[in-house]
Design a protein around this motif. Structure first.
Motif, mmCIF file in Angstrom:
data_model
loop_
_atom_site.group_PDB
_atom_site.id
_atom_site.type_symbol
_atom_site.label_atom_id
_atom_site.label_comp_id
_atom_site.label_asym_id
_atom_site.label_seq_id
_atom_site.Cartn_x
_atom_site.Cartn_y
_atom_site.Cartn_z
ATOM 1 N N ASN A 104 0.855 -1.184 0.000
ATOM 2 C CA ASN A 104 0.000 0.000 0.000
ATOM 3 C C ASN A 104 0.890 1.232 0.000
ATOM 4 N N ARG A 105 1.206 1.702 -1.205
ATOM 5 C CA ARG A 105 2.079 2.872 -1.320
ATOM 6 C C ARG A 105 1.590 3.765 -2.450
ATOM 7 N N PRO A 106 1.956 5.045 -2.410
ATOM 8 C CA PRO A 106 1.520 5.972 -3.451
ATOM 9 C C PRO A 106 1.917 5.483 -4.843
ATOM 10 N N GLY A 107 0.995 5.610 -5.768
ATOM 11 C CA GLY A 107 1.249 5.192 -7.140
ATOM 12 C C GLY A 107 0.634 3.864 -7.508
ATOM 13 N N LEU A 108 0.146 3.094 -6.528
ATOM 14 C CA LEU A 108 -0.502 1.824 -6.830
ATOM 15 C C LEU A 108 -1.820 2.093 -7.553
ATOM 16 N N VAL A 109 -1.976 1.505 -8.740
ATOM 17 C CA VAL A 109 -3.175 1.710 -9.554
ATOM 18 C C VAL A 109 -3.773 0.352 -9.906
ATOM 19 N N PHE A 110 -5.073 0.224 -9.704
ATOM 20 C CA PHE A 110 -5.821 -0.967 -10.096
ATOM 21 C C PHE A 110 -6.883 -0.532 -11.096
ATOM 22 N N ALA A 111 -6.873 -1.152 -12.269
ATOM 23 C CA ALA A 111 -7.834 -0.806 -13.312
ATOM 24 C C ALA A 111 -8.449 -2.083 -13.863
ATOM 25 N N VAL A 112 -9.747 -2.050 -14.106
ATOM 26 C CA VAL A 112 -10.446 -3.234 -14.598
ATOM 27 C C VAL A 112 -11.511 -2.831 -15.608
ATOM 28 N N SER A 113 -11.654 -3.628 -16.658
ATOM 29 C CA SER A 113 -12.738 -3.479 -17.636
ATOM 30 C C SER A 113 -13.698 -4.640 -17.435
ATOM 31 N N LEU A 114 -14.954 -4.326 -17.192
ATOM 32 C CA LEU A 114 -15.920 -5.391 -16.949
ATOM 33 C C LEU A 114 -17.310 -4.994 -17.410
ATOM 34 N N LEU A 115 -18.140 -5.996 -17.570
ATOM 35 C CA LEU A 115 -19.559 -5.800 -17.846
ATOM 36 C C LEU A 115 -20.318 -6.532 -16.750
ATOM 37 N N ASN A 116 -20.894 -5.791 -15.816
ATOM 38 C CA ASN A 116 -21.688 -6.397 -14.751
ATOM 39 C C ASN A 116 -22.960 -6.980 -15.361
ATOM 40 N N GLY A 117 -23.262 -8.232 -15.020
ATOM 41 C CA GLY A 117 -24.376 -8.902 -15.673
ATOM 42 C C GLY A 117 -25.682 -8.136 -15.610
ATOM 43 N N HIS A 118 -25.999 -7.551 -14.475
ATOM 44 C CA HIS A 118 -27.255 -6.815 -14.315
ATOM 45 C C HIS A 118 -27.065 -5.861 -13.151
ATOM 46 N N ASN A 119 -26.966 -4.571 -13.434
ATOM 47 C CA ASN A 119 -26.622 -3.602 -12.398
ATOM 48 C C ASN A 119 -27.662 -3.503 -11.289
ATOM 49 N N THR A 120 -28.886 -3.866 -11.586
ATOM 50 C CA THR A 120 -29.909 -3.796 -10.547
ATOM 51 C C THR A 120 -30.201 -5.160 -9.930
ATOM 52 N N SER A 121 -29.220 -6.061 -10.012
ATOM 53 C CA SER A 121 -29.369 -7.368 -9.366
ATOM 54 C C SER A 121 -29.586 -7.199 -7.863
ATOM 55 N N GLN A 122 -30.528 -7.925 -7.339
ATOM 56 C CA GLN A 122 -30.774 -7.909 -5.901
ATOM 57 C C GLN A 122 -31.399 -9.245 -5.500
ATOM 58 N N SER A 123 -31.181 -9.637 -4.278
ATOM 59 C CA SER A 123 -31.745 -10.890 -3.794
ATOM 60 C C SER A 123 -33.098 -10.610 -3.170
ATOM 61 N N GLU A 124 -34.088 -11.392 -3.579
ATOM 62 C CA GLU A 124 -35.434 -11.251 -3.040
ATOM 63 C C GLU A 124 -36.211 -12.534 -3.307
ATOM 64 N N VAL A 125 -37.322 -12.685 -2.639
ATOM 65 C CA VAL A 125 -38.164 -13.866 -2.786
ATOM 66 C C VAL A 125 -39.123 -13.665 -3.952
ATOM 67 N N MET A 126 -39.297 -14.715 -4.780
ATOM 68 C CA MET A 126 -40.230 -14.629 -5.903
ATOM 69 C C MET A 126 -41.678 -14.590 -5.402
ATOM 70 N N GLU A 127 -42.550 -14.088 -6.240
ATOM 71 C CA GLU A 127 -43.980 -14.155 -5.941
ATOM 72 C C GLU A 127 -44.540 -15.533 -6.274
ATOM 73 N N ASP A 128 -43.872 -16.282 -7.160
ATOM 74 C CA ASP A 128 -44.322 -17.609 -7.571
ATOM 75 C C ASP A 128 -43.816 -18.684 -6.622
ATOM 76 N N THR A 129 -44.603 -19.748 -6.486
ATOM 77 C CA THR A 129 -44.084 -20.952 -5.853
ATOM 78 C C THR A 129 -43.216 -21.685 -6.868
ATOM 79 N N PHE A 130 -42.430 -22.629 -6.374
ATOM 80 C CA PHE A 130 -41.568 -23.403 -7.260
ATOM 81 C C PHE A 130 -42.393 -24.141 -8.312
ATOM 82 N N ARG A 131 -43.518 -24.712 -7.912
ATOM 83 C CA ARG A 131 -44.366 -25.461 -8.845
ATOM 84 C C ARG A 131 -44.912 -24.547 -9.942
#
Length: 312
Positions: free
Chosen positions: A76-103
């Motif tokens: 951890n010293r001055p000048g350390l740079v981390f750069a990444v190119s990515l495509l997040n699968g779905h920016n509004t991904s969130q965990s929640e319970v479905m309204e449907d039952t499994f069946r």
């Protein structure tokens, strides 16, 4: 050593182009085929490498520290740079319970668009080569079906930055970016350090992102870019500074991409990481407002413009 773009004073410590294909569950590990060693954690075996990029499939169980791509540690010293190119699968991904039952969800899947009888659809599925994928999808539906008490509700799905641990809790320690699900506005890109996060860009579209974290003497600069005209972000290669944050106290830092969850109410989309660079930029200059002047765009991430790169 200079950066390929010709920027003086920048020494590349690591570059990952994901050149060597690896099957699911084996994306991490020792250096191979010109790719550097990759640390992190892949509890469910959802990470693979294909088409010149890392693929992250939706994990069945949400949570931090389970799906992590990490490099390091680095001083951890001055000048350390981390750069990444990515495509997040779905920016509004969130965990929640479905309204449907499994069946009910299985029945809807079997009927589909109702353009063919169910027996014919099932026969096509059995011969499609997608059996394993659908079985995994069904396991997810069963876990999050209506009335389930197994789901931990989460609105943050992605964290990128420099962290004191290889696969710890990125929202509690470290510095960088977090993607927060923001409903109809899609994603909310937040920046922060050591558990304190603030919105930086609202309404982030599902487009490729270039994220840069640069350590300076007393603080850390975070900046981002994307395709030309993307809302709230710089036009690559000109990154837009989004914050000046406290420098972590840890003596060593891991460069990490943490995926806590993907998809929503049973629908799925994979994330793709196209390039990772860790560099030593020497004494990082102040940020006057222009990204190129800040020295942050000097670390070239992709060989091609993201609009023509292999993102899927």
């Amino acid at each position: 050593m200079r950066d390929p773009a010709g920027q003086p004073g920048i020494v590349e410590l690591l570059r990952d182009r994901f050149a060597t294909p690896r099957p699911e569950g084996r994306a991490l590990g020792p250096a191979r085929g010109g790719d550097p060693a990759r640390g992190g954690r892949d509890v469910e075996g959802v990470m693979s490498v294909d088409g010149g990029a890392l693929r992250i499939r939706p994990p069945l169980q949400e949570g931090w520290g389970r799906t992590v791509l990490a490099y390091g540690p680095f001083p951890n010293r001055p000048g350390l740079v981390f750069a990444v190119s990515l495509l997040n699968g779905h920016n509004t991904s969130q965990s929640e319970v479905m309204e449907d039952t499994f069946r009910v969800r299985l029945r809807r899947w079997a009927v589909g668009s109702a353009t063919a009888p169910v027996p014919r659809r099932l026969l096509r599925w059995l011969t499609s080569g997608r059996v394993r994928r659908v079985v995994r999808q069904a396991r997810w539906w069963r876990r999050i079906q209506a009335g389930s008490t197994r789901v931990r509700l989460m609105d943050e799905n992605l964290a990128v930055g420099l962290f004191p641990d290889e696969a710890g809790a990125p929202l509690a320690a470290g510095v960088g970016f977090v993607m927060h699900a923001d409903g109809p506005r899609n994603g909310e890109l937040r920046v922060g350090a050591d558990g304190h996060w603030a919105p930086a860009v609202l309404g982030v579209q599902n487009v490729p992102l270039h994220l840069v974290v640069a350590v300076r003497e007393d603080d850390v600069v975070v900046a981002a870019a994307s395709l030309p005209g993307a809302h709230g972000l710089g036009d690559w290669p000109a990154v837009r500074p989004l914050g000046i944050l406290p420098r972590p106290a840890a003596s060593e830092l891991w460069a990490g991409v943490h995926q806590a969850l993907l998809g929503q109410i049973g629908f799925r989309a994979d994330s793709r990481v196209a390039a990772v660079v860790v560099a030593d930029a020497g004494a990082t200059p102040p940020v006057p407002g222009g990204a190129r002047d800040a020295g942050l765009a000097g670390v070239e991430l992709a060989d091609r413009h993201p609009a023509t790169g292999n993102w899927r």
